[in-house]
Write a protein that holds these residues in place. Structure first.
Motif, PDB file in Angstrom:
ATOM      1  N   LEU A  61      -2.650  -0.990  -3.693  1.00 57.55           N
ATOM      2  CA  LEU A  61      -2.688  -1.286  -5.347  1.00 57.55           C
ATOM      3  C   LEU A  61      -1.997  -2.502  -5.682  1.00 57.55           C
ATOM      4  O   LEU A  61      -1.122  -2.885  -5.199  1.00 57.55           O
ATOM      5  CB  LEU A  61      -1.795  -0.294  -5.801  1.00 57.55           C
ATOM      6  CG  LEU A  61      -2.300   1.121  -5.295  1.00 57.55           C
ATOM      7  CD1 LEU A  61      -1.340   2.464  -6.108  1.00 57.55           C
ATOM      8  CD2 LEU A  61      -3.824   1.458  -5.914  1.00 57.55           C
ATOM      9  N   CYS A 108     -11.181  -5.062  -7.391  1.00 62.35           N
ATOM     10  CA  CYS A 108     -10.414  -3.922  -7.576  1.00 62.35           C
ATOM     11  C   CYS A 108     -11.232  -2.937  -8.475  1.00 62.35           C
ATOM     12  O   CYS A 108     -11.793  -3.361  -9.357  1.00 62.35           O
ATOM     13  CB  CYS A 108      -9.125  -4.213  -8.474  1.00 62.35           C
ATOM     14  SG  CYS A 108      -7.921  -5.320  -7.717  1.00 62.35           S
ATOM     15  N   LYS A 109     -10.841  -1.603  -8.251  1.00 62.09           N
ATOM     16  CA  LYS A 109     -11.455  -0.277  -8.826  1.00 62.09           C
ATOM     17  C   LYS A 109     -10.276  -0.006  -9.797  1.00 62.09           C
ATOM     18  O   LYS A 109      -9.243   0.105  -9.071  1.00 62.09           O
ATOM     19  CB  LYS A 109     -11.862   0.725  -7.877  1.00 62.09           C
ATOM     20  CG  LYS A 109     -12.396   1.977  -8.879  1.00 62.09           C
ATOM     21  CD  LYS A 109     -13.151   3.024  -7.852  1.00 62.09           C
ATOM     22  CE  LYS A 109     -13.517   4.084  -8.763  1.00 62.09           C
ATOM     23  NZ  LYS A 109     -13.982   5.165  -8.001  1.00 62.09           N
ATOM     24  N   ARG A 167      -7.609   1.937 -11.307  1.00 62.28           N
ATOM     25  CA  ARG A 167      -6.919   3.338 -10.923  1.00 62.28           C
ATOM     26  C   ARG A 167      -6.284   4.052 -12.065  1.00 62.28           C
ATOM     27  O   ARG A 167      -6.260   5.039 -12.461  1.00 62.28           O
ATOM     28  CB  ARG A 167      -6.021   3.134  -9.804  1.00 62.28           C
ATOM     29  CG  ARG A 167      -5.130   4.019  -9.394  1.00 62.28           C
ATOM     30  CD  ARG A 167      -5.335   4.417  -7.980  1.00 62.28           C
ATOM     31  NE  ARG A 167      -4.465   5.364  -7.300  1.00 62.28           N
ATOM     32  CZ  ARG A 167      -4.240   5.791  -6.348  1.00 62.28           C
ATOM     33  NH1 ARG A 167      -4.956   5.082  -5.310  1.00 62.28           N
ATOM     34  NH2 ARG A 167      -3.452   6.763  -5.803  1.00 62.28           N
ATOM     35  N   SER A 168      -5.543   3.224 -12.847  1.00 58.35           N
ATOM     36  CA  SER A 168      -4.926   3.564 -13.956  1.00 58.35           C
ATOM     37  C   SER A 168      -4.364   2.575 -15.033  1.00 58.35           C
ATOM     38  O   SER A 168      -4.447   1.575 -14.659  1.00 58.35           O
ATOM     39  CB  SER A 168      -3.502   4.437 -13.790  1.00 58.35           C
ATOM     40  OG  SER A 168      -2.561   3.515 -12.892  1.00 58.35           O
ATOM     41  N   GLU A 214      -7.000  -0.355  -7.561  1.00 57.58           N
ATOM     42  CA  GLU A 214      -6.998  -0.068  -6.091  1.00 57.58           C
ATOM     43  C   GLU A 214      -7.917  -1.347  -5.480  1.00 57.58           C
ATOM     44  O   GLU A 214      -9.077  -1.336  -5.775  1.00 57.58           O
ATOM     45  CB  GLU A 214      -7.629   1.060  -5.684  1.00 57.58           C
ATOM     46  CG  GLU A 214      -7.640   1.569  -4.369  1.00 57.58           C
ATOM     47  CD  GLU A 214      -8.267   2.886  -3.913  1.00 57.58           C
ATOM     48  OE1 GLU A 214      -8.406   3.285  -2.745  1.00 57.58           O
ATOM     49  OE2 GLU A 214      -8.399   3.546  -4.654  1.00 57.58           O
TER      50      GLU A 214
END
Length: 174
Positions: A66, A135-136, A138-139, A152
């Motif tokens: 992360l 990256c995806k 995540r928050s 992520e």
């Protein structure tokens, strides 16, 4: 043996009853922290590339992998990143200072005439950077005048070379 001179510190302190810490002093203290320079990118809802220069990039976790970064809520790219599912991080090399300026100050299409590598989720990556993180999202966290985006890492690459470093509003090579 002679002791080194005690350094003189300029101090700001939030005292009871103060609305907040002096913003100028806070920025001056933050400027003493040397950071690498990145260009963070995504694709907006219309399919247009969006990118910003950021030195707020940081690792969060190895398992899972992360990373995070933060963006001002006033940034023109805020809405694109707030809706993004993916983003890319390009860690700039020492010879990419001009790109850092371009992505932090230019108000038009920052990608006009710029060759890019299209990453996962359509996020563009800057060629010849020292590293890329795809990256995806995540928050996201809404904090103060910024929002923090945690991603992520789905794919990364790197090469050896000198990094572009920023401290006290000046660029350095490392």
């Amino acid at each position: 043996m002679q002791q080194p001179a005690k350094p003189e510190f300029i101090r700001a302190e939030k005292r009871e009853g103060d609305a907040e810490l002096d913003a100028h002093m806070f920025r001056q203290a933050l400027a003493q922290f040397a950071t690498g320079i990145t260009i963070i990118t995504t694709k907006n809802a219309e399919g247009k590339y969006v990118g910003v220069t950021a030195n707020s990039f940081n690792s969060v976790s190895l398992h899972p992998p992360l990373v995070l970064w933060s963006l001002s809520k006033k940034a023109s790219s805020h809405d694109a990143f707030a809706a993004a599912t993916h983003y890319g991080v390009s860690v700039l090399s020492a010879d990419q200072e001009e790109l850092s300026h371009h992505f932090s100050t230019f108000k038009g299409d920052r990608f006009a005439g710029l060759e890019v590598i299209e990453g996962l989720g359509g996020a563009p990556l800057i060629p010849h950077a020292l590293a890329h993180f795809e990256c995806k999202v995540r928050s996201r966290y809404d904090e103060g005048d910024h929002f923090i985006m945690v991603g992520e890492v789905l794919r990364c690459d790197y090469r050896e070379g000198e990094a572009l470093v920023y401290r006290s509003r000046k660029y350095f090579r490392n």
